[in-house]
Write a protein that holds these residues in place. Structure first.
Motif, PDB file in Angstrom:
ATOM      1  N   ARG A   1      12.656  -3.672  -9.177  1.00 37.95           N
ATOM      2  CA  ARG A   1      11.809  -2.766  -9.961  1.00 37.95           C
ATOM      3  C   ARG A   1      11.054  -3.543 -11.045  1.00 37.95           C
TER       4      ARG A   1
ATOM      5  N   ARG B   1       8.189  -5.406  -9.481  1.00 37.90           N
ATOM      6  CA  ARG B   1       7.082  -4.518  -9.075  1.00 37.90           C
ATOM      7  C   ARG B   1       6.292  -4.035 -10.285  1.00 37.90           C
TER       8      ARG B   1
ATOM      9  N   SER C   1      10.675  -8.115  -2.885  1.00 39.25           N
ATOM     10  CA  SER C   1       9.210  -8.232  -2.927  1.00 39.25           C
ATOM     11  C   SER C   1       8.758  -9.632  -3.319  1.00 39.25           C
TER      12      SER C   1
ATOM     13  N   MET D   1      -2.373 -12.563  -0.260  1.00 42.77           N
ATOM     14  CA  MET D   1      -1.546 -11.778  -1.167  1.00 42.77           C
ATOM     15  C   MET D   1      -1.596 -10.311  -0.757  1.00 42.77           C
ATOM     16  N   PRO D   2      -0.494  -9.614  -0.928  1.00 38.38           N
ATOM     17  CA  PRO D   2      -0.505  -8.211  -0.544  1.00 38.38           C
ATOM     18  C   PRO D   2      -1.269  -7.360  -1.547  1.00 38.38           C
TER      19      PRO D   2
ATOM     20  N   ARG E   1       4.183  -6.927 -11.538  1.00 38.94           N
ATOM     21  CA  ARG E   1       3.061  -7.167 -10.629  1.00 38.94           C
ATOM     22  C   ARG E   1       1.980  -6.112 -10.822  1.00 38.94           C
ATOM     23  N   GLN E   2       2.434  -4.884 -10.990  1.00 40.28           N
ATOM     24  CA  GLN E   2       1.495  -3.775 -11.159  1.00 40.28           C
ATOM     25  C   GLN E   2       0.750  -3.857 -12.484  1.00 40.28           C
TER      26      GLN E   2
ATOM     27  N   PRO F   1       5.765   2.264  -8.257  1.00 36.72           N
ATOM     28  CA  PRO F   1       6.026   0.932  -7.743  1.00 36.72           C
ATOM     29  C   PRO F   1       6.861   0.944  -6.476  1.00 36.72           C
ATOM     30  N   PHE F   2       7.489   2.053  -6.169  1.00 33.33           N
ATOM     31  CA  PHE F   2       8.312   2.073  -4.969  1.00 33.33           C
ATOM     32  C   PHE F   2       7.663   2.842  -3.822  1.00 33.33           C
TER      33      PHE F   2
ATOM     34  N   ARG G   1       4.610   0.530   1.012  1.00 37.46           N
ATOM     35  CA  ARG G   1       3.381  -0.216   1.246  1.00 37.46           C
ATOM     36  C   ARG G   1       2.877   0.093   2.664  1.00 37.46           C
TER      37      ARG G   1
ATOM     38  N   ASP H   1       6.231 -11.562  -1.020  1.00 38.77           N
ATOM     39  CA  ASP H   1       4.968 -12.117  -1.520  1.00 38.77           C
ATOM     40  C   ASP H   1       4.888 -13.625  -1.261  1.00 38.77           C
TER      41      ASP H   1
ATOM     42  N   LYS I   1       2.920 -14.895 -10.195  1.00 38.44           N
ATOM     43  CA  LYS I   1       2.446 -14.948  -8.802  1.00 38.44           C
ATOM     44  C   LYS I   1       3.056 -16.123  -8.069  1.00 38.44           C
TER      45      LYS I   1
ATOM     46  N   ARG J   1      -1.675  -4.662  -4.286  1.00 40.17           N
ATOM     47  CA  ARG J   1      -0.755  -4.219  -5.329  1.00 40.17           C
ATOM     48  C   ARG J   1      -0.413  -2.760  -5.117  1.00 40.17           C
ATOM     49  N   ASP J   2       0.813  -2.432  -5.431  1.00 37.78           N
ATOM     50  CA  ASP J   2       1.228  -1.050  -5.218  1.00 37.78           C
ATOM     51  C   ASP J   2       0.476  -0.098  -6.128  1.00 37.78           C
ATOM     52  N   ALA J   3       0.478   1.159  -5.720  1.00 49.30           N
ATOM     53  CA  ALA J   3      -0.169   2.183  -6.527  1.00 49.30           C
ATOM     54  C   ALA J   3       0.745   2.573  -7.673  1.00 49.30           C
TER      55      ALA J   3
END
Lengths: 463, 94
Positions: A324, A327, A93, B1-2, A330-331, B9-10, B13, A97, A130, B4-6
């Motif tokens: 993981r 992600r 990812s 930018m993409p 980022r989340q 996280p996996f 998308r 990105d 980022k 963000r995941d919900a």
């Protein structure tokens, strides 16, 4: 060149300018030959638009002696970056990105009558979680009808490794470590499964692209009269965006997702370990600016350092853990952690021209503090590393060390020894302490509750 | 930018919605175009020559799709009685 000035070994390809260090400060010289493009870049508003959007590193024009005065048009001082990482150290990812950021920049450049003249992944770094474009001299005025000169590079640096990771095997993205100008498209085309030819974007940008390269490689001397309209370029960039966004990688096994539950820790032991690591971090004086978490797994303990305002680089050799970790960062908007995919027993070496173009991992910075949690048994038992060498490595690397000793009686070590002869008579807590005392003073020792493991806080002895 | 995941996280998308996502028809058309109209190359030996030629062909097709999208939006605007928006037309600045 002035004696105090040192040109960066990685900055030599582009005649528009180069990076140099003067008394430890990084500057970028803009050459006269790039003047027209640079002035358009600034006056068109593209520069400020990209900086304001957080896509491009900010810079300041400064009045310092140039590195090469005859060529010099301007000297810039870019905002410093805490750590330089390379594309072959990124998770899926992160590379994805970075690719989307490059395309977003190209789109915005076209709107301002400019275009990216290179599409290398090395122009992206991660800052505050980022991707950030770092080469201020990568923009050229877009002449009418001219195709995107960076198209080949973009496909090699981003699309090919992402498609290989997505459709073949994540480990193939490590081809970027061998091929510094991106994965050769004929190789990517050969390695990708046949069914990828039925996806329009992969068929064109990779498979047919590879064929076109091979077909025209030995046909010099003729002219192309066709040109590419601005609208066609927009179509191309949008298609690449859609293609990159649609790629996905899921680890083939799911157990990593619950890795922490797969240890011999009880909830209480885990909480106690977290509390101890937090306390040990708080006691380090002066407070570390940068922490390296070696064997960070999915970054649970990296977050303890990051939440204390320490820039934390979280290394792991399992790409699924790094993915993981990224992600989750980022989340949750965790800006102090940079997860990287590195095998500590074979860290990134010096690469490229003169062996200096890309720096080895250990040349790219030195952490103030290191976390080595549930790591030592993997290095000592699974990799046969003597404790004395481990202590020497950590003694060279950092001044503060938080390290966990996992004894032979621990179930995880038993698992490592299950299928092999125990040739480690010296792997004991006493030998461990003795080896590390050669380089460090042991400041604190705590038994982790409900385990046989011990946590140490050490400070390097004065050299 | 993409995006963000919900929460998970996996979670896969969702690919960006783009009119440029193609099906087998376009693959066939492209292959035909490729076979019927080979393009000459550039003035100097360059490992990017093949990339350049391919890009001219692909971008031409994709550009035509962008045009279609813009005109389709204008037709829809006309029938809905909306004032013409001009669409997302990069050529309008030229």
């Amino acid at each position: 060149m002035n004696e105090s000035i040192e040109g960066l070994p990685s900055s030599f390809r582009d005649p528009s300018g180069f990076l140099f260090l003067d008394q430890g400060v990084l500057y970028r010289q803009v050459n006269r030959s790039y003047r027209e493009d640079f002035e358009h870049f600034v006056k068109s508003g593209l520069c400020s638009s990209l900086v304001d959007a957080g896509l491009l590193v900010a810079h300041e024009e400064v009045d310092v002696p140039p590195a090469e005065s005859l060529e010099c048009f301007k000297i810039l001082r870019p905002d410093p970056l805490p750590f330089i990482s390379y594309p072959f150290e990124w998770s899926f990812s992160q590379l994805q990105d970075a690719a989307l950021t490059t395309l977003a920049i190209q789109k915005r450049s076209l709107e301002h009558g400019m275009s990216l003249k290179d599409g290398t992944a090395y122009n992206i770094q991660f800052r505050n979680g980022k991707p950030l474009f770092i080469d201020t001299l990568s923009f050229e005025k877009c002449s009418e009808g001219r195709p995107w000169t960076a198209y080949r590079q973009f496909c090699q640096h981003f699309l090919a490794p992402l498609a290989l990771a997505s459709y073949s095997d994540i480990r193939l993205s490590q081809l970027l470590r061998i091929h510094l100008d991106g994965v050769p498209l004929d190789l990517a085309s050969r390695l990708l499964p046949f069914h990828t030819r039925f996806r329009f974007s992969l068929l064109t940008h990779l498979h047919l692209h590879a064929k076109a390269q091979t077909h025209y490689a030995d046909k010099p001397g003729r002219q192309v009269r066709r040109s590419v309209s601005r609208r066609a370029l927009q179509g191309l960039i949008e298609n690449l965006e859609s293609c990159v966004s649609a790629l996905n990688w899921k680890p083939p096994h799911q157990e990593w997702a619950s890795y922490y539950e797969d240890t011999n820790y009880t909830g209480e032991a885990f909480r106690h370990k977290e509390q101890l690591v937090g306390e040990y971090l708080d006691r380090i004086n002066p407070k570390p600016g940068m922490v390296w978490d070696l064997g960070a797994n999915t970054g649970r303990f990296s977050r303890l350092a990051a939440s204390r305002g320490m820039i934390t680089i979280a290394f792991d050799l399992d790409p699924a853990c790094v993915e993981r970790n990224y992600r989750v960062c980022r989340q949750e908007g965790d800006t102090n952690i940079l997860p990287l995919w590195v095998d500590l027993t074979n860290p990134s070496p010096n690469l490229g021209w003169h062996g200096r173009e890309r720096m080895s991992l250990l040349d790219r910075g030195s952490p103030d503090a290191v976390l080595a949690l549930a790591l030592i048994h993997h290095l000592a038992i699974a990799n046969n590393l003597p404790l004395s060498r481990l202590a020497g490595f950590f003694g060279e690397l950092c001044r503060s060390l938080i390290i966990e000793f996992v004894p032979k009686t621990d179930s995880q070590v038993q698992r490592l020894l299950a299928s092999r002869e125990d040739i480690f008579p010296n792997y004991t807590q006493e030998s461990f302490e003795q080896a590390f005392r050669r380089y460090f003073e042991i400041r604190a020792v705590s038994q982790i509750r409900q385990t046989e493991r011990t946590l140490y806080r050490m400070e390097r002895k004065p050299l | 930018m993409p995006d963000r995941d919900a929460a998970n996280p996996f979670e896969t998308r969702e690919p960006r919605r783009s009119p440029l996502r193609m099906g087998p028809t376009w693959c066939a058309l492209l292959t035909l175009y490729w076979l019927l109209f080979p393009q000459p190359t550039y003035a100097y030996i360059d490992p990017g020559t093949g990339s350049y030629v391919l890009q001219v062909v692909i971008a031409g097709l994709l550009g035509a799709l962008v045009s279609l999208r813009i005109y389709w939006a204008r037709i829809k605007d006309f029938f809905k009685g909306n004032p013409p928006s001009g669409g997302n037309d990069p050529d309008k600045h030229e």
